[in-house]
Scaffold this motif. Structure first.
Motif, PDB file in Angstrom:
ATOM      1  N   UNK A   1     -11.016  10.182  -0.271  1.00 48.43           N
ATOM      2  CA  UNK A   1     -10.957   9.759  -1.670  1.00 48.43           C
ATOM      3  C   UNK A   1      -9.510   9.477  -2.077  1.00 48.43           C
ATOM      4  N   UNK A   2      -8.603  10.346  -1.660  1.00 52.12           N
ATOM      5  CA  UNK A   2      -7.189  10.166  -2.012  1.00 52.12           C
ATOM      6  C   UNK A   2      -6.633   8.891  -1.388  1.00 52.12           C
ATOM      7  N   UNK A   3      -6.939   8.660  -0.110  1.00 46.80           N
ATOM      8  CA  UNK A   3      -6.450   7.455   0.568  1.00 46.80           C
ATOM      9  C   UNK A   3      -6.972   6.201  -0.106  1.00 46.80           C
ATOM     10  N   UNK A   4      -8.250   6.221  -0.488  1.00 47.93           N
ATOM     11  CA  UNK A   4      -8.839   5.057  -1.161  1.00 47.93           C
ATOM     12  C   UNK A   4      -8.164   4.822  -2.506  1.00 47.93           C
ATOM     13  N   UNK A   5      -7.836   5.896  -3.204  1.00 43.96           N
ATOM     14  CA  UNK A   5      -7.154   5.766  -4.501  1.00 43.96           C
ATOM     15  C   UNK A   5      -5.763   5.175  -4.321  1.00 43.96           C
ATOM     16  N   UNK A   6      -5.025   5.659  -3.327  1.00 42.51           N
ATOM     17  CA  UNK A   6      -3.677   5.137  -3.072  1.00 42.51           C
ATOM     18  C   UNK A   6      -3.736   3.672  -2.654  1.00 42.51           C
ATOM     19  N   UNK A   7      -4.729   3.327  -1.845  1.00 42.26           N
ATOM     20  CA  UNK A   7      -4.896   1.936  -1.408  1.00 42.26           C
ATOM     21  C   UNK A   7      -5.188   1.036  -2.598  1.00 42.26           C
ATOM     22  N   UNK A   8      -5.986   1.535  -3.542  1.00 47.50           N
ATOM     23  CA  UNK A   8      -6.389   0.728  -4.697  1.00 47.50           C
ATOM     24  C   UNK A   8      -5.238   0.477  -5.666  1.00 47.50           C
ATOM     25  N   UNK A   9      -4.144   1.247  -5.537  1.00 49.18           N
ATOM     26  CA  UNK A   9      -3.004   1.037  -6.420  1.00 49.18           C
ATOM     27  C   UNK A   9      -2.321  -0.292  -6.150  1.00 49.18           C
ATOM     28  N   UNK A  10      -2.585  -0.864  -4.968  1.00 44.66           N
ATOM     29  CA  UNK A  10      -2.075  -2.194  -4.619  1.00 44.66           C
ATOM     30  C   UNK A  10      -0.549  -2.250  -4.666  1.00 44.66           C
ATOM     31  N   UNK A  11       0.074  -1.152  -4.317  1.00 37.78           N
ATOM     32  CA  UNK A  11       1.538  -1.111  -4.226  1.00 37.78           C
ATOM     33  C   UNK A  11       1.870  -0.238  -3.034  1.00 37.78           C
ATOM     34  N   UNK A  12       2.612  -0.766  -2.092  1.00 36.81           N
ATOM     35  CA  UNK A  12       2.746  -0.119  -0.795  1.00 36.81           C
ATOM     36  C   UNK A  12       4.091   0.550  -0.560  1.00 36.81           C
ATOM     37  N   UNK A  13       4.860   0.735  -1.606  1.00 38.59           N
ATOM     38  CA  UNK A  13       6.142   1.414  -1.441  1.00 38.59           C
ATOM     39  C   UNK A  13       6.089   2.813  -2.038  1.00 38.59           C
ATOM     40  N   UNK A  14       6.869   3.719  -1.430  1.00 32.18           N
ATOM     41  CA  UNK A  14       6.986   5.091  -1.912  1.00 32.18           C
ATOM     42  C   UNK A  14       8.382   5.577  -1.533  1.00 32.18           C
ATOM     43  N   UNK A  15       8.708   6.797  -1.920  1.00 39.09           N
ATOM     44  CA  UNK A  15       9.982   7.412  -1.547  1.00 39.09           C
ATOM     45  C   UNK A  15       9.733   8.538  -0.564  1.00 39.09           C
ATOM     46  N   UNK A  16      10.660   8.721   0.382  1.00 38.69           N
ATOM     47  CA  UNK A  16      10.620   9.886   1.263  1.00 38.69           C
ATOM     48  C   UNK A  16      11.944  10.640   1.115  1.00 38.69           C
TER      49      UNK A  16
END
Length: 210
Positions: A101-116
């Protein structure tokens, strides 16, 4: 956000030279075995505008943030699956379903950048997980009950151990833990210092320990 961008540009253009205490010479920098925990932290897409608040919170807890960089996820679902690959002992089936569910939610955000973030929490500092929960409580966006139950709206992830940290750093193209040396009393580990530090400037004639 502008401060992060400025620091990233500065680090890329010119190494940040550490200011050693005057009593240190090139061959006599004191080193000791570090006592603490290594972590990698991910600020997910929907939390990127809070990255400076996260940095301030971690540093305020005594955690040394050695590096922070944006990264791109080619496949968000696969990346999330690898981050959350370890199953808990309690109710692993529910965990697997929630991570889907979490992965699907992150995918649906349609933005592929994050910070590490690459971080080191010395003995005596506040747990990064305690800071993580405080950040989530304050900044997680509102979502449906089903999404909230699975933590799909969590803005920040913190690894549990050095092995997990190594995996996240490798997945996001970051320098490994061995790139960092931890001399006693080094000034660049003080709270409030620059978030992005050139790895070469951290090398000293003694090994990094964790």
């Amino acid at each position: 956000m502008r401060r992060i961008a400025a620091l990233a540009c500065l680090a890329a253009a010119q190494p940040l030279a550490p200011a050693f205490p005057p009593e240190w010479s090139a061959g006599s920098r004191p080193c000791r075995r570090a006592r603490g925990l290594w972590h990698a932290s991910i600020i997910w897409q929907h939390g990127m505008r809070h990255v400076e608040a996260a940095l301030d919170a971690f540093r305020g807890a005594g955690v040394h943030v050695l590096r922070v960089e944006p990264f791109a996820m080619r496949n968000v679902t696969e990346f999330a699956r690898r981050v959350y690959r370890k199953l808990p002992n309690t109710n692993p089936g529910k965990f697997v379903e929630c991570m889907r569910v979490k992965a699907a939610h992150l995918e649906a955000l349609d933005y592929r950048k994050a910070y590490v973030l690459t971080a080191y929490a010395p003995a005596g500092s506040t747990s990064m997980h305690a800071v993580k929960h405080a950040l989530r409580s304050r900044y997680d966006p509102p979502v449906s009950k089903d999404l909230a139950r699975c933590g799909a709206n969590f803005i920040v992830h913190v690894t549990d151990d050095a092995e997990d940290a190594d995996d996240v750093l490798n997945m996001t193209g970051q320098p490994p833990r061995a790139s960092y040396a931890l001399p006693a009393g080094a000034p660049w580990f003080a709270a409030g210092r620059a978030a992005v530090v050139n790895v070469g400037s951290l090398r000293v004639p003694c090994p990094a320990h964790a």
